[in-house]
Design a protein around this motif. Structure first.
Motif, PDB file in Angstrom:
ATOM      1  N   ASN A  23       0.823  -1.196   0.000  1.00  6.21           N
ATOM      2  CA  ASN A  23       0.000   0.000   0.000  1.00  6.21           C
ATOM      3  C   ASN A  23       0.864   1.256   0.000  1.00  6.21           C
ATOM      4  O   ASN A  23       0.592   2.216  -0.728  1.00  6.21           O
ATOM      5  CB  ASN A  23      -0.871  -0.032   1.257  1.00  6.21           C
ATOM      6  N   ARG A  27       0.788   3.773  -3.032  1.00  6.43           N
ATOM      7  CA  ARG A  27       0.415   5.164  -2.718  1.00  6.43           C
ATOM      8  C   ARG A  27       1.497   6.125  -3.151  1.00  6.43           C
ATOM      9  O   ARG A  27       1.203   7.184  -3.723  1.00  6.43           O
ATOM     10  CB  ARG A  27       0.211   5.302  -1.217  1.00  6.43           C
ATOM     11  N   CYS A  29       3.589   5.819  -5.489  1.00  6.79           N
ATOM     12  CA  CYS A  29       3.515   5.977  -6.946  1.00  6.79           C
ATOM     13  C   CYS A  29       2.331   6.868  -7.313  1.00  6.79           C
ATOM     14  O   CYS A  29       2.456   7.792  -8.117  1.00  6.79           O
ATOM     15  CB  CYS A  29       3.360   4.618  -7.623  1.00  6.79           C
ATOM     16  N   GLY A  30       1.207   6.596  -6.675  1.00  7.31           N
ATOM     17  CA  GLY A  30      -0.003   7.365  -6.970  1.00  7.31           C
ATOM     18  C   GLY A  30       0.165   8.839  -6.633  1.00  7.31           C
ATOM     19  O   GLY A  30      -0.217   9.718  -7.415  1.00  7.31           O
ATOM     20  N   GLN A  35       0.300   5.835 -12.313  1.00  6.98           N
ATOM     21  CA  GLN A  35      -0.902   5.025 -12.171  1.00  6.98           C
ATOM     22  C   GLN A  35      -0.507   3.603 -11.792  1.00  6.98           C
ATOM     23  O   GLN A  35       0.521   3.102 -12.254  1.00  6.98           O
ATOM     24  CB  GLN A  35      -1.682   5.021 -13.480  1.00  6.98           C
ATOM     25  N   ARG A 243      -7.125  11.847  -8.186  1.00  4.33           N
ATOM     26  CA  ARG A 243      -7.225  10.385  -8.250  1.00  4.33           C
ATOM     27  C   ARG A 243      -7.349   9.742  -6.886  1.00  4.33           C
ATOM     28  O   ARG A 243      -6.831  10.258  -5.897  1.00  4.33           O
ATOM     29  CB  ARG A 243      -5.975   9.811  -8.921  1.00  4.33           C
ATOM     30  N   ILE A 244      -7.967   8.579  -6.880  1.00  2.71           N
ATOM     31  CA  ILE A 244      -7.998   7.758  -5.672  1.00  2.71           C
ATOM     32  C   ILE A 244      -7.320   6.428  -5.977  1.00  2.71           C
ATOM     33  O   ILE A 244      -7.227   6.019  -7.138  1.00  2.71           O
ATOM     34  CB  ILE A 244      -9.440   7.496  -5.184  1.00  2.71           C
ATOM     35  N   LEU A 245      -6.827   5.811  -4.927  1.00  2.00           N
ATOM     36  CA  LEU A 245      -6.278   4.457  -5.042  1.00  2.00           C
ATOM     37  C   LEU A 245      -7.262   3.566  -4.311  1.00  2.00           C
ATOM     38  O   LEU A 245      -7.396   3.655  -3.089  1.00  2.00           O
ATOM     39  CB  LEU A 245      -4.896   4.388  -4.392  1.00  2.00           C
ATOM     40  N   ASN A 442      -6.207  -3.302  -6.321  1.00  2.00           N
ATOM     41  CA  ASN A 442      -6.428  -1.866  -6.206  1.00  2.00           C
ATOM     42  C   ASN A 442      -5.886  -1.164  -7.445  1.00  2.00           C
ATOM     43  O   ASN A 442      -5.085  -1.711  -8.198  1.00  2.00           O
ATOM     44  CB  ASN A 442      -5.873  -1.282  -4.910  1.00  2.00           C
ATOM     45  N   THR A 444      -5.392   2.972  -9.347  1.00  2.00           N
ATOM     46  CA  THR A 444      -5.599   4.418  -9.313  1.00  2.00           C
ATOM     47  C   THR A 444      -6.637   4.761 -10.373  1.00  2.00           C
ATOM     48  O   THR A 444      -6.536   4.302 -11.516  1.00  2.00           O
ATOM     49  CB  THR A 444      -4.299   5.168  -9.640  1.00  2.00           C
TER      50      THR A 444
ATOM     51  N   ARG B 322      -7.552   9.237  -1.335  1.00  2.00           N
ATOM     52  CA  ARG B 322      -7.036  10.133  -2.365  1.00  2.00           C
ATOM     53  C   ARG B 322      -5.525   9.993  -2.473  1.00  2.00           C
ATOM     54  O   ARG B 322      -4.822   9.925  -1.480  1.00  2.00           O
ATOM     55  CB  ARG B 322      -7.314  11.594  -1.967  1.00  2.00           C
ATOM     56  N   VAL B 323      -5.012   9.956  -3.683  1.00  2.00           N
ATOM     57  CA  VAL B 323      -3.567  10.063  -3.856  1.00  2.00           C
ATOM     58  C   VAL B 323      -3.220  11.381  -4.544  1.00  2.00           C
ATOM     59  O   VAL B 323      -2.092  11.856  -4.451  1.00  2.00           O
ATOM     60  CB  VAL B 323      -2.973   8.879  -4.639  1.00  2.00           C
TER      61      VAL B 323
END
Ligand code: TPP
Ligand code: SF4
Ligand code: MG
Lengths: 667, 324
Positions: A23, A27, A29-30, A35, A243-245, A442, A444, B322-323
């Motif tokens: 995680n 994260r 990376c995100g 992505q 964006r969300i992961l 998971n 992004t 959120r990222v």
């Protein structure tokens, strides 16, 4: 070379924090604008067995996993033993140098065939079967080895942060492996610290410790100049996108909240319970400013206060079994709540009778079915799409249901809303069929736009309308015969709306009758709703079509194979193949006319499905009369990789006589 | 205008066998609703499958005839989704204590505020008289090929062990006693259970009206039958827990329930065995987590705006993941 995509894998004993470190990696990376797609594999076990998380990261969209590993991060011997041979030449392995003397046969949790395979492999090269030799062999084929002396470094770190507890320090090996990976990739350290903060936000002390340890590892790897030899690099990119992961199970949970699902039941089962636990963890949530007074008309029983309220809530009930889960959800739905239950195969087996009851009584209910490998408990934590036919037919007798299959994490979110809309509009059970692979992956994605969906409660009518109806037509007829099959429905408790339900065949009021004419009419009324649904649901909600209209081959599939197929198609396209792909989401009622139209003009029809018997191909054949030309199937419990699809599609194109290709990859 | 008994009835043809104890239970139930002046549309009667399961069709309230053994989860789902509903669950002894025994036990743990009535006739009426879980070991009602090989479940003791906070028994031919008991059960805050002894004249030729009435054992002096059934309240029995903190009281009353629940044969108690109004109900417990639960329960929430767009606000939830 800055990689446009990288496949990173971390593993370890279950319970040792592999998920958390993956995680943090994903994260980081995100947060850096990249992505990711992450895939989790684990045993039906709590502590000790091997689990791993593979993260694919890219500067563009990434939708699936690959078999190859470019960077393997390990802190135990088993992960190195299991995955070293997946690392590509020029890739890298981070490992604990104190563990290399391990004999392969002495890793207690390795299955015998794995041990024998590795022993034979090493012996064939004249090497004794030890981890050290496995690593040497990898090195000989061009893999870079990066020893990370965890204990030595932890010793120093402990002194620096005044932490003596070995067990507390030991917990940081995960993040150290992540930090070492980023040091090799020369990724921005600040971005990593952001990800650590996000992951451990509730625990400032843990944040500090982990950042300290990460810095130490970065420095160590840089002083050793390990980063110089490692060819893959990652760079943060700037983007305006939000964006969300998000995990598949969270996507469904979020989808349920936005759908207005306010009652969820479940009995614990992998991989479905994560979603219910997520919902229970977020049982109270914000609502946007009060709805308008016009709603009083639609929903007259709601007290004034409901409109002014800024909070919503969902009641999550852990029931005594899945029979209670489905029947309790149905009870809640009768009372007027949007209600759902989530389960996987064994639990759904127990829900068959309840589903039929909802069918004959025309009660909206959503069942989220997370497939895993069966039959029976099967491979409880592994992936399969083996429940399609069961979901289509579960329950005795004939009744209408809708079967909706999502293809990825994002579809899980939006389709959940559709599932509830269909359930209420057509007053029937909707089975939203997804799977383990999606639930535990998971990704992004751009923050979802909740304006893309609408709430449709169908013919749920309130007190005033019912009074009018009763005044003009006499006693409320819950199952009134209506041309399109859909009769008005009220919530229990509505004045003047009294009705009866029974699992027996019933008349328009809901009372038992065995009259043969009534039976014909009621059967036809109920079944008619499927035709109505088929006619009303837009094609865009039924299927996705990808690739050129004119193609040399057409792929047919459904569910979570989507990502791997699309990723494989990208490469095939670059190589000049003209292939299109029909992903079916509405399995029942099947858009057979459209399918017939696409498939009958396809030059070559390739079917891809994650089960033994290509169940969906059988359904399509039944409904359209069209047989697929080639079948690519898999049933080893591990999802299809994009490479597997790439190679197998090429194979059946080159050798049309290879009717059936069985894929076997995955640890 | 006061509601009359007819307001609680339907015109549906009743196909129970003549003389069936179910008639007595149905009458008592509808009379209770009428006496309590509960609005018919505010009441939802849920039933299982069996002869007893047909009851809701004869009641002019909402009537949900569910699956064999599953009446409790259906009923609980409705009640939890809308706690304003008056929910009554009922069904056979096979339904509740055989196929549905798991739900019976687990419903006790939750203490949801509903009333549950078991029509206890010792047989599976609708499937033609097989042994039900309350039939005593060794008995052979007429449709059993061989005597019953299983021990009987003790519904009262099982309810106590499962956590029911109101436990009572009544008798299908004693309408007055049933009315009082059902009323108490409805008024009780929490999960109430009533075991109603229900003669099945068609299949249970042992536990008959005459047997309960003691026709086979006449008082030698007077020549009158000595009824097997007696009323707990007439013996000075006090079922109510007054001080839940008082361990001695609790222990004494629980012991009483167990002792009385064992009585069968020549002396069969009816009445309230146990009543503890101090145990938090499921919705009390929910209120501890969802403070608006009673104000806007699941069935009453509005989650769309006038254009049909969802009004649930996911901003904070998105924030957690959120990222960017
Ligand atoms: C799952 C299932 N199994 C079996 C049946 C058949 N069945 C119908 S009624 C009944 C027994 C009813 O006995 P009881 O619950 O005591 O009710 P009674 O008829 O005595 O009121 C059975 C086994 C069924 N309907 N469903
Ligand atoms: S079989 Fe028994 S329980 Fe059923 S209706 Fe007849 S008498 Fe009543
Ligand atoms: Mg019975």
């Amino acid at each position: 070379m800055v990689a446009s995509s990288l496949s990173w894998l971390i593993g370890g004993a279950q319970g040792s924090g592999v998920d958390t470190s993956a995680n943090v990696f994903a994260r980081a990376c995100g947060v850096g604008g990249l992505q990711v797609f992450g895939k989790r594999e684990y045993y039906s076990n709590i502590k000790g067995e091997h689990s791993y998380f593979q993260v694919r990261v890219s500067d563009g969209v990434v939708r699936s996993h690959v078999d190859r590993v470019e960077l393997l991060a390990t802190f135990d011997d088993e992960t190195a033993v299991r995955h070293t041979r997946s690392v590509v030449p020029n890739g890298g392995i981070i490992y604990d140098p104190t563990l290399i003397k391990t004999k392969i046969a002495n890793v207690p949790t390795l299955e015998t065939p794995v041990i024998l395979g590795l022993e034979e492999y090493l012996r064939s090269k004249g090497l004794e079967p030890t981890l050290e030799n496995l690593l040497i062999d990898a090195k000989n084929s061009g893999v870079h080895l990066y020893p990370l002396p965890y204990n030595e470094l932890l010793h120093v770190i402990g002194k620096e942060i005044h932490e003596e507890s070995a067990s507390i320090l030991q917990r940081m090996v995960n993040v150290m492996a992540v930090a070492a990976s980023f040091a090799l990739l020369e990724y921005d350290f600040e971005t990593l610290t952001k990800a650590i903060r996000l992951t451990f936000r509730a625990k400032p002390k843990v944040v500090d410790m982990n950042i300290h340890a990460s810095r130490k590892v970065y420095e160590y790897f840089t002083t050793q100049m390990y980063n110089k030899s490692f060819p893959f690099k990652l760079q943060t990119i700037k983007t305006d996108e939000q964006r969300i992961l998000v995990l598949g199970s969270q996507a469904v949970g979020l989808g349920k909240l936005i759908s207005g699902c306010r009652f969820q039941t479940y009995y614990p089962i992998t991989p479905a319970s994560d979603e219910s636990e997520y919902l229970e963890g977020h049982e109270v949530f914000d609502m946007k400013p009060p709805a308008l007074t016009s709603q009083v008309m639609e929903n007259p029983q709601v007290e004034e206060v409901a409109y002014l309220n800024s909070k919503g809530s969902v009641v999550v009930v852990q029931t005594e079994d899945e029979i209670a889960a489905i029947t309790m959800a149905i009870g809640a739905s009768l009372a007027g709540a949007r209600a759902a239950t989530s389960t996987s195969g064994p639990g759904f087996s127990l829900m068959a009778e309840g589903t039929g009851w909802a069918g004959i009584n025309e009660v909206p209910v959503v069942i989220t079915l997370y497939q895993r490998a069966g039959p029976s408990t099967g491979l409880p934590t592994r992936h399969e799409q083996g429940d399609l036919r069961f979901a289509m037919h579960a329950g005795h007798g004939e009744f209408p249901r809708i079967l909706l299959a999502s293809g990825d994490v994002e579809e899980c979110f939006y389709d959940t809303v559709r599932a509830f809309n269909y359930a209420e509009r057509y007053q029937l059970p909707v089975i939203h069929i997804i799977d383990k692979s999606m639930a535990n992956s998971n990704m992004t994605v751009p923050v979802w736009d909740t304006k893309k969906v609408k709430i449709d409660r169908g013919l749920l009518i309130g007190g005033e309308e019912i009074q009018k109806m009763v005044a003009s037509e006499g006693l409320f007829r819950r199952f009134k015969f209506i041309e399109n099959g859909i009769s008005p429905r009220v919530k229990l408790g509505t004045k003047g709306g009294m009705f009866w339900n029974t699992g027996d065949e019933h008349d328009e009021y809901g009372h038992i009758t065995e009259d043969p004419t009534n039976r014909i009419m009621m059967m036809e009324k109920r079944m008619k709703k499927l035709e109505t649904a088929d006619g009303e649901i837009p094609l865009s909600e039924k299927v996705n079509f990808f690739g050129p209209a004119e193609a040399d081959a057409t792929i047919l599939s459904w569910g979570s194979t989507k990502g791997a197929i699309l990723d494989a198609m990208d490469i095939l396209k670059e190589e000049g193949y003209r292939i299109n792909f029909l992903q079916v989401r509405l399995i029942h009622p099947l858009p057979s006319e459209y399918l017939g139209y696409v498939l009958s003009s396809a030059k070559k029809k390739i079917h891809i499905e994650m089960n033994y018997s290509a169940q969906f191909a059988g359904i399509v054949r039944e409904k359209t009369g069209i047989a697929m030309d080639n079948f690519i199937v898999k049933y080893n419990g591990r999802p299809m990789s994009s490479e597997e699809i790439y190679y197998s599609v090429k194979k059946v194109l080159a050798h049309p006589e290879e009717k059936r290709v069985v894929l076997t990859h995955g640890a | 205008m006061a509601l009359k008994l007819t307001d609680y009835k339907t015109t549906v043809h009743n196909d129970w066998c003549p003389g069936c104890g179910d008639f007595g239970i149905l009458n008592a139930l509808l009379m209770t609703l009428a006496e309590m002046q509960l609005e018919p549309h505010g009441v939802a009667i849920f039933s299982g499958i069996g002869c007893s399961g047909k009851t809701p069709h004869f009641a002019g309230t909402y009537g949900i005839h569910t699956l064999h053994g599953r009446v409790l989860p259906f009923a609980l789902g409705a009640k939890l989704a809308n706690p304003n509903l008056e929910v009554i669950a009922l069904g056979g002894d096979g339904d509740g204590l055989g196929i549905g025994a798991g739900h019976f036990v687990n419903a006790g743990r939750r203490n949801v505020d509903i009333a549950y009535i078991i029509f206890d006739n010792g047989v599976y009426g609708l499937t033609k008289g097989q042994a039900s879980p309350t039939l005593q070991l060794g008995l052979k009602p007429k449709s059993l090929p061989k005597p019953n090989i299983n021990e009987a479940i003790n519904p009262i003791a099982l309810a106590l062990a499962s956590g029911y906070t109101f436990i009572a028994r009544s008798y299908a031919y004693d309408v007055k006693h049933q009315k009082e008991t059902i009323k108490k059960a409805i008024e009780h805050r929490g999960m109430a259970f009533i075991d109603i002894l229900q003669p099945c004249p068609t299949y249970n030729d042992i536990n008959t009206k005459e047997w309960y009435g003691g026709d086979d054992r006449k008082d030698q002096a007077t020549g009158k039958p000595m009824p097997r059934i007696y009323k707990l309240e007439e013996t000075g029995y006090d079922p109510v827990i007054k001080d839940p903190e008082n361990v001695d009281e609790l222990r004494a009353k629980i012991t009483d329930v167990i002792v009385r629940s064992q009585e069968w044969g020549d002396r069969i108690p009816i009445g309230v065995f146990y009543q503890n109004g101090h145990v938090p109900t499921y919705d009390d417990r929910l209120m501890g987590r969802i403070t608006d639960y009673r104000k806007i329960p699941p069935a009453m929430q509005v989650f769309w705006d006038e254009n049909g767009y969802p009004t649930t606000d996911l901003t904070k939830l998105f924030e957690e993941i959120r990222v960017l």
